[in-house]
Design a protein around this motif. Sequence first.
Motif, PDB file in Angstrom:
ATOM      1  N   ALA A 580     -58.053   8.887 -17.346  1.00 49.33           N
ATOM      2  CA  ALA A 580     -57.608   8.787 -18.852  1.00 49.33           C
ATOM      3  C   ALA A 580     -56.787  10.146 -19.383  1.00 49.33           C
ATOM      4  O   ALA A 580     -55.597  10.156 -20.299  1.00 49.33           O
ATOM      5  N   VAL A 581     -57.656  11.208 -18.750  1.00 48.21           N
ATOM      6  CA  VAL A 581     -56.975  12.441 -19.056  1.00 48.21           C
ATOM      7  C   VAL A 581     -57.017  13.706 -18.228  1.00 48.21           C
ATOM      8  O   VAL A 581     -55.344  14.468 -17.931  1.00 48.21           O
ATOM      9  N   LEU A 582     -57.757  13.874 -17.327  1.00 50.59           N
ATOM     10  CA  LEU A 582     -57.494  13.972 -15.952  1.00 50.59           C
ATOM     11  C   LEU A 582     -55.944  14.313 -15.752  1.00 50.59           C
ATOM     12  O   LEU A 582     -56.156  14.946 -14.857  1.00 50.59           O
ATOM     13  N   GLU A 583     -56.584  12.796 -15.149  1.00 48.61           N
ATOM     14  CA  GLU A 583     -54.759  12.482 -14.084  1.00 48.61           C
ATOM     15  C   GLU A 583     -53.611  12.293 -15.018  1.00 48.61           C
ATOM     16  O   GLU A 583     -53.007  12.915 -14.956  1.00 48.61           O
ATOM     17  N   ALA A 592     -61.780  17.792 -11.636  1.00 44.74           N
ATOM     18  CA  ALA A 592     -62.685  18.506 -12.535  1.00 44.74           C
ATOM     19  C   ALA A 592     -62.713  19.770 -11.451  1.00 44.74           C
ATOM     20  O   ALA A 592     -64.302  19.826 -11.251  1.00 44.74           O
ATOM     21  N   ASP A 593     -63.058  20.531 -12.498  1.00 41.82           N
ATOM     22  CA  ASP A 593     -64.144  22.014 -11.854  1.00 41.82           C
ATOM     23  C   ASP A 593     -65.186  22.156 -12.641  1.00 41.82           C
ATOM     24  O   ASP A 593     -66.246  22.101 -11.266  1.00 41.82           O
ATOM     25  N   LEU A 594     -65.967  20.902 -13.484  1.00 45.16           N
ATOM     26  CA  LEU A 594     -67.656  21.076 -13.949  1.00 45.16           C
ATOM     27  C   LEU A 594     -67.355  19.740 -14.837  1.00 45.16           C
ATOM     28  O   LEU A 594     -66.534  19.807 -15.735  1.00 45.16           O
ATOM     29  N   TYR A 595     -68.502  19.218 -14.888  1.00 44.50           N
ATOM     30  CA  TYR A 595     -69.159  18.271 -16.207  1.00 44.50           C
ATOM     31  C   TYR A 595     -70.123  19.298 -16.604  1.00 44.50           C
ATOM     32  O   TYR A 595     -71.031  19.913 -14.902  1.00 44.50           O
ATOM     33  N   ALA A 620     -65.099  11.888  -5.671  1.00 47.03           N
ATOM     34  CA  ALA A 620     -66.092  12.099  -7.127  1.00 47.03           C
ATOM     35  C   ALA A 620     -65.101  12.914  -8.068  1.00 47.03           C
ATOM     36  O   ALA A 620     -64.176  13.774  -7.925  1.00 47.03           O
ATOM     37  N   PRO A 621     -64.873  12.212  -9.647  1.00 46.59           N
ATOM     38  CA  PRO A 621     -64.351  13.375 -10.584  1.00 46.59           C
ATOM     39  C   PRO A 621     -64.514  14.567 -10.469  1.00 46.59           C
ATOM     40  O   PRO A 621     -63.666  14.860 -11.648  1.00 46.59           O
TER      41      PRO A 621
END
Length: 1015
Positions: A580-583, A592-595, A620-621
């Motif tokens: 919903a956000v990154l894509e 993402a680079d980091l969680y 993995a996201p």
Amino acid sequence: MSAKKASQDSKKEDGMYKHTVDLPKTAFGLRANSVIREPELQKLWEENLIFKRISERNTGGAFVLHDGPPYANGDLHIGHALNKILKDFINRYKLLQNRRVKYVPGWDCHGQPIELKVLQSLDNDARRELTPQKLRTVAAKFAKSTVQNQMASFKRYGVWADWDHPYLTLDPEYEAAQIEVFGQMAIHGHIYRGRKPVHWSPSSRTALSEAELEHNEEHVSKSLYAIFKLVRAPPGSDLLKEFIPNLYLAIWTTTPWTIPANAAVALNSKLQYAIVEVQPVSVDNAISSGGAKIAGKLLKGFENMFLIVALDLVSTLEAKWNLKLVVKKTFMGLDLENSRYTHPIDNRECPVVLGDDYITTESGTGLVHTAPGHGQDDHKTGRKYGLPILSPVDDDGKFTEEAGQFSGLDVLGDGNIAVIQYLDEHHSMIMVEPYKHKYPYDWRTKKPTIVRDTEQWFASVEGFREAAMDAIKEVNWVPPQAVSRISAMISIRDDWCISRQRAWGVPIPVFYHVESKEPLLKEETISHIKSIISQKGSDAWWYMTVEELLPDKYRDRASEYEKGTDTMDVWFDSGSSWAAVLEKRSDLHYPADLYLEGTDQHRGWFQSSLLTSIASKGKAPYSGVITHGFVLDERGEKMSKSKGNVVDPRTVIDGGKSQKEAPPYGADVLRLWVSSVDYTGDVQIGPQILRQMSDMYRKLRGTLRFLLANLHDWKPSYAVPYCDLPMIDQHALFQLSSVVKSIKESYDSYHFYKIYQIIQRFVIVDLSNFYFDVAKDRLYVGGSSSFTRRSCQTVLATHLLSITRIVAPIVPHLAEDVWQHLPFPYTTEDGNVAKFVFESGWPETNERHLSFPEEGVDFLGKVLELRTEVNKALEVARAGKLIGASLEAMVYLHTSDSKLAARLKEATCEPKTNADELKRIFITSQVEVLPSLEDERVKDIEYTGECIIQGGSKVWIGVSRAKGEKCERCWNYSPQVGSFDDHPTLCTRCYHVVVTDQQSPDAECAADDSSQEAV
């Protein structure tokens, strides 16, 4: 005129040379006044769009730290502050590293946490009138209001983010993306509906996932030892012939309320079991020993009773029951499979089965009461043997009519007690006792849960478990042991129950056939609902008709279907944020680079994000994951209002009701605390710790103020070339470059506590206690434009620009405040003036500074160690009233180490600049290196001592009164004071400064490189 008389006259004139002294000047205050100043700086950032402008201007690659959404259901706590400030450290550092940082804050707005808050705010009448649609309207309003409050708090912490464009899980676009993820998983065959035992919360009337549980280690259950009468041996076996009908299976359970749903007793095929004859130690003793009272009653009805228990537990059970258990026969668990017993309540026959994986002799009897409708292991065993799955418990946790006489009773209350009493009255109980153990609670209502068989929607983890395990290995986990934790969780993860019986959430987009109850879940139905929700939001599911919600293909059959009422697990909500956000946002990227979240998110957001991403996209996201621990009080105890040990971040920043007990420290002190702790484990905070952080903040602020104040007349064109700098100044730059390099490595590895430690030592020891101390003489009285002052200012300017930038991610308000008080402009490599600290970029590592010769490092190390020993000797002399201030002293040194002696001698014989003289380093008026202790002068030296410095060199130290008179201007003692008739109270250096307009013998150096980076 004598020097003495001139000195007396000068005192009358009250400092006639005061105007010639270059005292520090700056408007930058020693007191932070954070309550006022920090909001002013935040307003300055906001008005100038600093975060947005710098990120867009930077030319490095994009960096995306994806925000884990906190629940929008109340005020923030200290754990939130730890989390968001850690993220801000990273984002601000990456910004200084020329990365295009995009940080979109998010909020989790659905589910039980919000719904409970809404219900608690309503009276009984309002609750009765609350339809699902009304509840959703009130819940949405509450969530959005809470988001604004939490956002304001995060901003006050100094956190930079795209606050104007956050993501909320209740936004239509977000909900539509979530439906899309669900649809992809369904299309791939990972979503199914079935009956399984799930964690059920009677207090919330909904199923819960593992991530929605917290385990109460103080829970006390009623532990029951019961007996079930064995009536038939395994087919074709004479194993039990001689003991039937007086043979019983002894079971143990901590959930007596599940016995009405009992369908089997399970044994371990590989364990050895025993038939034991029951003999009381004495009936009287049995009756008087607590739980064994029941054993006494039981014995009176079954004098020739035999029990089956695990052989290894016989002695343990004897002691617990206070009975004599005589072993009559032994056999393997496998030998008892398919024997039959009668249910102790309704007398139906049930089988003995095998369940090797979960049956041990660590507790109980080695025989496990099996209710397939109330346990995960029991369910697996039930499916294996085709057992009936009974679950006579309703949504409120009460027995249904299927439970017969227990109908209507609360299984966790009077229903549990009623089952125990029934077994007692019918001689089916050996003992009951309280049992303290870890038990799952609903993490929001803080009330115990049960395991209950219900029909739910599941994600079949088995279908993509191996892919998830492989993906975990490709992720950078901080700390490294985190990979083991999440791997272990995924490897044993049961299918994920994703449906919830709540009104406030995203609907599971399924229709059920009115008669057959078969679900309608097709790609076209999901796609159609997704398009509706993207425009109208998920409320549409509740107010639109089935006909409107179905695509054209099914619309003429709308009367045959009804809408489902289940909503999705909130972990599915937040776990879909990558989609919903990154894509969906063009300025971000997936993965993402980091969680970065708390360690509990290994079973929460980290896991749900991983599972949905793997099931949908096969990867993995996230590329990296950082976890932090929980915040405890100063004694290492969990915070709670009842204990009065809660630390509120708002109070830390703005102060409490009593400013004396809870002073306002400001956001930077809170942030400094975050940097000081090793966040990979649990961390502590409290009044004493905050005072320590405040002290450190003041020292850091004082250091930066010293730098600013002594550069009030500095211009970049004054910079002295590195090759011309005194050795002590070159060494100071070597130390600074080493610190910058080490801190960069610590930022890159996310070891913020190491940064705190490096800064603490550098500021207090290397700068304040040494370099600043010895620099004051040449800064204040060396002459405004003298070489020694300019060389020192060259070093100070480099320190100011470097320290301000390397601490900026941690204490941004302090760094910006310093930058706004810079007495000179700083120009970046592209020729622009950096008006704000984060426009200046990260200070580059200067390899030339790092190449300072090892021999020089070694010598200065010895000099600094020797300085400490000289100070000890001066203290002794001061105690003996020989001297007052250290400038009243002359120090003598002697060492038999010829190499060291030569270097020390060199440092006392007017080197190129007096900045390197030992007397300046020791802050004494004279230092002399004696060739021998046989020197006649030694006998007149009152205070002497010896020390051994690094390398094993022995050094003799002597202290006597300094020679000459005290210079009125610099306070150094010198035989030359009194040599100048027009200024009889000045030493030679001060005379030249005053008379020749600061053109002294160590006069101004014409720098051939005028840039601010000349050093």
